[in-house]
Design a protein around this motif. Structure first.
Motif, mmCIF file in Angstrom:
data_model
loop_
_atom_site.group_PDB
_atom_site.id
_atom_site.type_symbol
_atom_site.label_atom_id
_atom_site.label_comp_id
_atom_site.label_asym_id
_atom_site.label_seq_id
_atom_site.Cartn_x
_atom_site.Cartn_y
_atom_site.Cartn_z
ATOM 1 N N GLY B 344 0.812 -1.210 0.000
ATOM 2 C CA GLY B 344 0.000 0.000 0.000
ATOM 3 C C GLY B 344 0.846 1.261 0.000
ATOM 4 N N LYS B 345 2.135 1.088 0.227
ATOM 5 C CA LYS B 345 3.066 2.218 0.342
ATOM 6 C C LYS B 345 3.374 2.846 -1.014
ATOM 7 N N ASN B 346 3.697 4.144 -0.982
ATOM 8 C CA ASN B 346 4.161 4.876 -2.173
ATOM 9 C C ASN B 346 3.148 4.843 -3.325
ATOM 10 N N PHE B 347 1.914 5.159 -3.001
ATOM 11 C CA PHE B 347 0.902 5.299 -4.045
ATOM 12 C C PHE B 347 1.096 6.664 -4.714
ATOM 13 N N ALA B 348 1.313 6.666 -6.021
ATOM 14 C CA ALA B 348 1.578 7.919 -6.744
ATOM 15 C C ALA B 348 0.816 7.948 -8.061
ATOM 16 N N TYR B 349 0.741 9.137 -8.648
ATOM 17 C CA TYR B 349 -0.151 9.319 -9.798
ATOM 18 C C TYR B 349 0.587 10.074 -10.897
ATOM 19 N N GLN B 350 -0.053 11.042 -11.527
ATOM 20 C CA GLN B 350 0.512 11.865 -12.602
ATOM 21 C C GLN B 350 0.126 13.295 -12.282
ATOM 22 N N ASN B 351 1.031 14.233 -12.541
ATOM 23 C CA ASN B 351 0.805 15.633 -12.179
ATOM 24 C C ASN B 351 0.586 16.439 -13.461
ATOM 25 N N MET B 352 -0.664 16.494 -13.901
ATOM 26 C CA MET B 352 -0.995 17.035 -15.225
ATOM 27 C C MET B 352 -1.279 18.539 -15.211
ATOM 28 N N ALA B 353 -0.907 19.197 -16.317
ATOM 29 C CA ALA B 353 -1.386 20.560 -16.596
ATOM 30 C C ALA B 353 -1.694 20.631 -18.085
ATOM 31 N N THR B 354 -2.708 21.387 -18.450
ATOM 32 C CA THR B 354 -3.120 21.478 -19.847
ATOM 33 C C THR B 354 -3.293 22.931 -20.241
ATOM 34 N N ILE B 355 -2.855 23.273 -21.457
ATOM 35 C CA ILE B 355 -3.132 24.603 -22.012
ATOM 36 C C ILE B 355 -3.828 24.402 -23.356
ATOM 37 N N LYS B 356 -4.904 25.140 -23.564
ATOM 38 C CA LYS B 356 -5.609 25.102 -24.843
ATOM 39 C C LYS B 356 -5.448 26.449 -25.525
ATOM 40 N N ALA B 357 -5.129 26.419 -26.826
ATOM 41 C CA ALA B 357 -4.964 27.643 -27.610
ATOM 42 C C ALA B 357 -6.019 27.649 -28.712
ATOM 43 N N TYR B 358 -6.713 28.784 -28.854
ATOM 44 C CA TYR B 358 -7.828 28.895 -29.803
ATOM 45 C C TYR B 358 -7.436 29.831 -30.943
ATOM 46 N N PHE B 359 -7.790 29.428 -32.177
ATOM 47 C CA PHE B 359 -7.308 30.138 -33.355
ATOM 48 C C PHE B 359 -8.454 30.632 -34.235
ATOM 49 N N ASP B 360 -8.059 31.496 -35.187
ATOM 50 C CA ASP B 360 -8.991 31.948 -36.211
ATOM 51 C C ASP B 360 -9.270 30.826 -37.211
ATOM 52 N N LYS B 361 -10.204 31.113 -38.111
ATOM 53 C CA LYS B 361 -10.665 30.051 -39.002
ATOM 54 C C LYS B 361 -9.685 29.694 -40.120
ATOM 55 N N ASP B 362 -8.547 30.402 -40.198
ATOM 56 C CA ASP B 362 -7.556 30.016 -41.207
ATOM 57 C C ASP B 362 -6.573 28.972 -40.676
ATOM 58 N N VAL B 363 -6.721 28.596 -39.402
ATOM 59 C CA VAL B 363 -5.866 27.547 -38.826
ATOM 60 C C VAL B 363 -6.740 26.308 -38.627
ATOM 61 N N HIS B 364 -6.519 25.308 -39.488
ATOM 62 C CA HIS B 364 -7.397 24.129 -39.487
ATOM 63 C C HIS B 364 -6.736 22.983 -38.731
ATOM 64 N N THR B 365 -7.008 22.903 -37.448
ATOM 65 C CA THR B 365 -6.400 21.832 -36.652
ATOM 66 C C THR B 365 -7.185 20.526 -36.771
ATOM 67 N N ASN B 366 -8.393 20.591 -37.284
ATOM 68 C CA ASN B 366 -9.196 19.388 -37.565
ATOM 69 C C ASN B 366 -9.075 18.342 -36.452
ATOM 70 N N ASN B 367 -9.571 18.703 -35.282
ATOM 71 C CA ASN B 367 -9.319 17.908 -34.079
ATOM 72 C C ASN B 367 -9.978 16.534 -34.063
ATOM 73 N N SER B 555 2.083 -1.038 -10.312
ATOM 74 C CA SER B 555 2.055 -1.171 -8.853
ATOM 75 C C SER B 555 3.479 -1.326 -8.299
ATOM 76 N N ALA B 556 4.415 -1.717 -9.150
ATOM 77 C CA ALA B 556 5.794 -1.914 -8.694
ATOM 78 C C ALA B 556 6.626 -0.631 -8.721
ATOM 79 N N PHE B 557 6.094 0.459 -9.329
ATOM 80 C CA PHE B 557 6.874 1.700 -9.428
ATOM 81 C C PHE B 557 6.923 2.392 -8.059
ATOM 82 N N PRO B 558 8.108 2.711 -7.547
ATOM 83 C CA PRO B 558 8.161 3.406 -6.246
ATOM 84 C C PRO B 558 7.648 4.844 -6.306
ATOM 85 N N GLN B 559 7.566 5.423 -7.515
ATOM 86 C CA GLN B 559 6.975 6.749 -7.727
ATOM 87 C C GLN B 559 6.605 6.844 -9.200
#
Lengths: 250, 594
Positions: B344-367, B555-559
């Protein structure tokens, strides 16, 4: 909000008496169906085709009063406007009614063993004992009762501006709703309604919503095409219309 | 009374990546192997059949392929002073269910590891001094080196059919100007396939990152850039960027999975049996409690079955492995007050951050175009690739555009301040759905004395057994690192010159939010190491206390790692299997003397 159709008498009539309207047969989009008269206006400004429907849908879960609420509410959450058809035209009410007969609506996809702590902070996630079917039943009754307290009219009977105002207040938490919402928190009800309305606007038509793929067409989502090898690297607008799982083309 | 089955050489609990790899390795060694998977049989046909699988509502929104938490979930609390509450709806993480496990619905980002992260405590103490590591941070070394694991990373990539660009191969520079990662450790061979194409969003990130002085590279992806046949004879077709990747079964045989890459070979051998709908309740131990005799499970009809075996492999998802050890009495449970015990020791996760950038209609990212493993990343702030000294936190973060395909119900986003409904929402959604770039800082998460797993005293599963309880919250080090990464990634976003930017980073004092999806990269709880006082497993993933139980998985990762865990999970499983084949089977007993 700049709704061009706000308080348009014809649309208002259609909204309130939707289940009573006979359908008219038209040459449709290859579906061989007929078309509900709830055509978006102004039609020439709509990028999407008018939605098609087989025949007037009879709800299997919602009562007549609840059905009037659902039809009125989705038409405000995603209105028909210059951008094109809205959630009503996309068939979101039918979608939501059909969802009420799935395991999701009974809470069968969730861990529902007690004890419950409904007042836990939001970062603890869903902690309510309520399931979607109950939330609709209680939330619609509460909203109508609250609405009647103003001027005797149910939510569906209010004009568009009043409906928007009531929805905004539910979204904000509805602190002033008082005893009307004793059984269900206004925000839980509003969030579920909005989530399901968006689902009904954007899902594959196989689930009963997004009729004519109007939701997909509005934003440029190509649906079930799912093959973009030649388009990956390009800075270009994708040119092909949406297709559905059943093979319909928008 | 349980029905007792005929004894087998090895029983494997769970049939995801680790279960499938172990099954292949142990059957190759001639063992008779039974794999027990609690979910249903699943495969490309019929579960990934086109066009039925191209259904956002059923898969992403109603979560068809994920664990059925109506029967069993986890409880969560932020500290030992709180009462844990059940995770009633899937939110922050999405474990798999059924044959293939999370390996069937994952995205396919397929990294190795930064070598210093395998010796995290030693490295930080050597470079920054012992006092640099916060007092309650319990990071440890894995007890195995990158050099030892390299052949197993290499083989796993060949099994997965991984696309990517090497930086150096056997010390020779091969990747400069071609999308290689200058921070990547040396490799013994090239990737099996060249890198995937880059989406327009990834191209924008690549240019912006280079403009601000970072070193962009192509993400290693277990989505195929071309046709491929792996060492087991399993065939894959080229990925077509269908955009229905994470959360879906790949209809193109392009995303590596246990089902596509390993199961076809196992079907050919007579000494392997896969039993779906078999829910393991516990590992059975003999009277000494030092040796396992097999497992007990519930079959599809609800009958209790005992499967005796000489060797038990726990190959379930991270927290299920830990729960099974606790329910079975394997290893000493961890106590956060004394700091003693290991399970049960050393339970760890992921430390996420997200940035979204919004563009005009001439940039077609086609998500809507996307593949789960593809993209462009920078490692300038990952691992210890920069001097942490002036910044006062432990850990690093790769940053990337990984456009996996966004769909309209759950995948639309609008600039900050846009209403959530009405005509203004409609207009913004129409304006921005195909004109936005989302980038992530995929931060490493460290382990702490107070973040751990044990059994919940109140809530039980459908079989009457205690649920696993997570005690977990963000610590000061996590927030500090997150804010640093947001600032560095913000420079890339600004260099793209968008109309608007949305930042999703951590605020001081913020608590872990169980409702908002972060990643399914959960680590620790049954960690490997060099000392039985501080780890549950030895360096071969063998239980210190019960020598015939091996526990592969994160489960075997210490961090936690900066990178996605699957590549290291697969390499460690092959490493462990080699030790079983070459050492343990000849002389069953502890592979490391305590």
């Amino acid at each position: 909000m700049s709704d061009q159709d706000r308080d348009n008498p014809r649309r208002d009539f259609l909204r309130k008496s939707l289940t009573l309207i006979p359908v008219v047969t038209v040459a449709s989009t290859g579906l061989g169906g007929s078309m509900l008269m709830a055509t978006p206006e102004p039609a020439q400004a709509s990028p999407a085709k008018a939605p098609a429907s087989e025949k007037a849908y009879e709800p299997s879960y919602f009562t007549a009063e609840e059905w009037a609420f659902i039809n009125a509410a989705v038409a405000r959450l995603i209105p028909a406007d210059a951008q094109g058809p809205g959630a009503l035209e996309a068939g979101a009410p039918q979608y939501i009614d059909r969802q009420m007969n799935t395991p999701y609506a009974s809470g069968a996809l969730w861990f529902m063993q007690g004890p419950f702590n409904a007042d836990a902070p939001p970062e603890m996630g869903w902690q309510s004992k309520l399931v979607p079917k109950e939330i609709y039943r209680l939330g619609i009754a509460a909203t109508d009762s609250w609405s009647k307290a103003f001027n005797g009219k149910t939510f569906a009977g209010q004009d568009s501006a009043t409906q928007d105002d009531l929805l905004r207040r539910l979204e904000a938490g509805g602190a002033e709703t008082g005893e009307h919402f004793a059984a269900v928190p206004p925000k839980i009800f509003f969030n579920l309604l909005l989530q399901n309305t968006k689902e009904g606007f954007f899902c594959d038509p196989i689930h009963g919503g997004n009729k004519g793929m109007v939701g997909w067409t509005m934003i440029g989502f190509p649906g079930a095409r799912a093959d973009f090898m030649d388009w990956v690297e390009r800075n270009e607008q994708y040119p092909f219309p949406a297709v559905s799982i059943r093979g319909e083309r928008a | 009374m349980a029905t007792i089955m005929k004894k087998v050489d090895a029983v494997i609990v769970g049939f995801g990546w680790t279960g499938a790899i172990m099954a292949k390795e142990l059957t190759e060694a001639g063992l008779h192997v039974v794999a027990l998977e609690r979910g249903p049989m699943q495969d490309t046909y019929p579960d990934g059949n086109y066009p039925q699988v191209i259904d956002e509502l059923t898969y992403s929104v109603r979560k068809k392929l994920f664990q059925d938490i109506s029967k069993e979930t986890v409880t969560i609390r932020h500290s030992v002073n709180d009462i844990a509450l059940p995770n009633r709806q899937l939110g922050a993480f999405l474990p798999g269910n059924g044959v293939g496990g999370a390996g069937l619905h994952w995205s396919g980002v397929h990294f190795r590891v930064d070598p210093i992260e395998l010796r995290m405590r030693s490295h930080y103490e050597e470079r920054y001094g012992k006092n640099f590591i916060p007092k309650d941070m319990t990071i440890q070394d894995f007890g195995v080196s990158y050099e030892e694991l390299e052949p197993f990373f290499d083989y796993a990539e060949k099994v997965f059919g991984t696309s990517g660009q090497a930086w150096t191969v056997k010390g020779q520079l091969v990747g400069e100007g071609k999308g290689g990662n200058p921070y990547a450790p040396d490799r013994s061979s090239h990737f099996p396939l060249e890198s995937q194409k880059n989406t327009y969003s990834a191209q924008l990130f690549q240019k912006a990152a280079a403009d601000v002085g970072y070193k962009p590279y192509n993400l290693p992806s277990a989505n195929t850039s071309g046709p491929y046949t792996n060492p087991y004879g399993a065939q894959m077709g080229p990925c077509n960027f269908c955009g229905f990747c994470s959360g879906y079964v790949c209809y193109m045989y392009s995303k590596a999975s246990p089902n596509v890459n390993i199961l076809p070979a196992l079907r050919q051998v007579p000494n392997f049996e896969l039993r779906p709908n078999s829910h393991v309740l516990k590992v059975n131990l003999d009277s000494t409690k030092r040796k396992a005799t097999g497992v007990t499970y519930i079959d599809a009809q609800g009958r209790e079955i005992e499967q005796p075996a000489d060797l038990v492999i726990l190959g379930a998802f991270q927290f299920h492995n830990v729960r099974l050890m606790l329910l079975s009495g394997i290893g000493k449970p961890y106590d956060p007050i004394t700091g003693e015990g290991v399970v049960g020791k050393n339970f760890a996760y992921q430390n996420m951050a997200t940035i979204k950038a919004y563009f005009d209609k001439d940039v077609h990212t086609n998500n809507f175009i996307g593949a789960g493993g593809n993209g462009v990343a920078v490692d300038d702030f990952n691992a210890d690739n920069f001097d942490h000294g002036p910044h006062g936190f432990v850990g690093g973060s790769p940053m990337w555009v990984n456009q996996a395909g966004s769909r309209p119900i759950a995948g639309t986003s609008n600039p900050p301040g846009t209403p959530a409904w009405g005509s203004a929402w409609k207009r913004a959604t129409a304006d921005y759905y195909t004109h936005q770039v989302s980038m992530d800082a995929h931060g490493a998460h460290q382990s702490y004395r107070g973040n751990y797993l044990d059994l919940d005293p109140v809530y039980r599963d459908a079989y009457g057994l205690p649920l696993l309880r997570m005690t977990f919250d963000w610590q000061e080090n996590d927030i500090k690192m997150n804010r640093f990464m947001v600032e560095k990634m913000g420079k890339i976003a600004e260099a793209m010159n968008p109309k608007a930017i949305a930042v999703l980073g951590k605020k001081v004092g913020e608590h872990f939010n169980t409702a908002s999806y972060q990643t399914t990269h959960l680590n620790g709880g049954a960690i490997m190491g060099t000392d039985p006082k501080t780890s549950a497993l030895n360096r071969y993933l063998q239980c210190w206390d019960v020598h015939n139980v091996f526990v592969p998985g994160a489960s075997a990762f210490p961090q936690g790692l900066g990178y996605n865990p699957t590549g290291l999970v697969a390499a460690l499983t092959y490493w462990s299997a080699r030790a079983i084949r070459e050492q343990y089977l000849k002389n069953p007993g502890p592979l490391v003397q305590a």
